[in-house]
Design a protein around this motif. Structure first.
Motif, short mmCIF file in Angstrom:
data_model
loop_
_atom_site.label_atom_id
_atom_site.label_comp_id
_atom_site.label_asym_id
_atom_site.label_seq_id
_atom_site.Cartn_x
_atom_site.Cartn_y
_atom_site.Cartn_z
N MET A 1 -7.61 1.68 1.75
CA MET A 1 -6.19 1.51 1.88
C MET A 1 -5.58 1.42 0.48
SD MET A 1 -5.22 1.09 5.06
CE MET A 1 -6.26 1.26 6.48
N LYS A 2 -4.47 2.09 0.30
CA LYS A 2 -3.76 2.03 -0.98
C LYS A 2 -2.52 1.17 -0.79
CE LYS A 2 -5.49 6.45 -2.49
NZ LYS A 2 -5.18 7.79 -2.96
N GLU A 44 -6.42 0.15 -4.63
CA GLU A 44 -7.10 0.80 -3.51
C GLU A 44 -8.14 -0.19 -3.02
OE1 GLU A 44 -9.34 4.98 -2.44
OE2 GLU A 44 -7.95 4.88 -4.13
N VAL A 45 -7.98 -0.61 -1.76
CA VAL A 45 -8.78 -1.70 -1.20
C VAL A 45 -9.61 -1.17 -0.04
CG1 VAL A 45 -8.64 -3.96 -0.10
CG2 VAL A 45 -6.96 -3.33 -1.82
N VAL A 76 3.61 -3.51 -0.79
CA VAL A 76 4.12 -2.32 -0.10
C VAL A 76 2.99 -1.31 0.02
CG1 VAL A 76 6.50 -2.71 -0.82
CG2 VAL A 76 5.01 -1.32 -2.22
N GLU A 77 3.13 -0.38 0.95
CA GLU A 77 2.12 0.67 1.06
C GLU A 77 2.15 1.51 -0.20
OE1 GLU A 77 1.59 2.79 4.73
OE2 GLU A 77 2.67 1.23 5.81
N GLY A 78 0.97 1.83 -0.70
CA GLY A 78 0.87 2.56 -1.96
C GLY A 78 1.28 4.00 -1.84
N ASN A 79 1.68 4.55 -2.99
CA ASN A 79 2.08 5.95 -3.07
C ASN A 79 1.00 6.81 -3.71
OD1 ASN A 79 4.64 5.27 -2.06
ND2 ASN A 79 5.34 4.69 -4.08
N ALA A 80 0.06 6.18 -4.36
CA ALA A 80 -0.95 6.93 -5.12
C ALA A 80 -1.94 7.60 -4.20
CB ALA A 80 -1.66 6.02 -6.09
#
Length: 80
Positions: A1-2, A44-45, A76-80
């Motif tokens: 998850m990012k 990134e988890v 927040v949800e990542g964009n990468a």
């Protein structure tokens, strides 16, 4: 998850970097009355789902990434 963590100085906490940005923008003629400077951390988890990832990132923030006395954070949800 990012996920992305946005870390900001809490309201009322001195922010010298924000004051410098605000002053510089005003000098250049921009009508900025206030600026706050914070940090953005992309992570990134490894997690089973978004809830588990958010829980893990909250722990990371509490233990290392943010100083709870002077900073707040938003995940927040990542964009990468």
């Amino acid at each position: 998850m990012k996920l992305t963590v946005l870390i900001r100085p809490k309201t009322g906490i001195l922010d010298p970097q924000g004051e410098a940005v605000q002053g510089s923008l005003a000098t250049l003629g921009f009508a900025v009355t206030s600026a706050r400077v914070g940090r953005l951390v992309d992570l990134e988890v490894e997690a089973a789902d978004l809830d588990a990832a958010r829980t893990e990132v909250e722990r990371m923030c509490a233990e290392l990434l943010a100083n709870p006395l002077i900073e707040s954070f938003e995940i927040v949800e990542g964009n990468a």
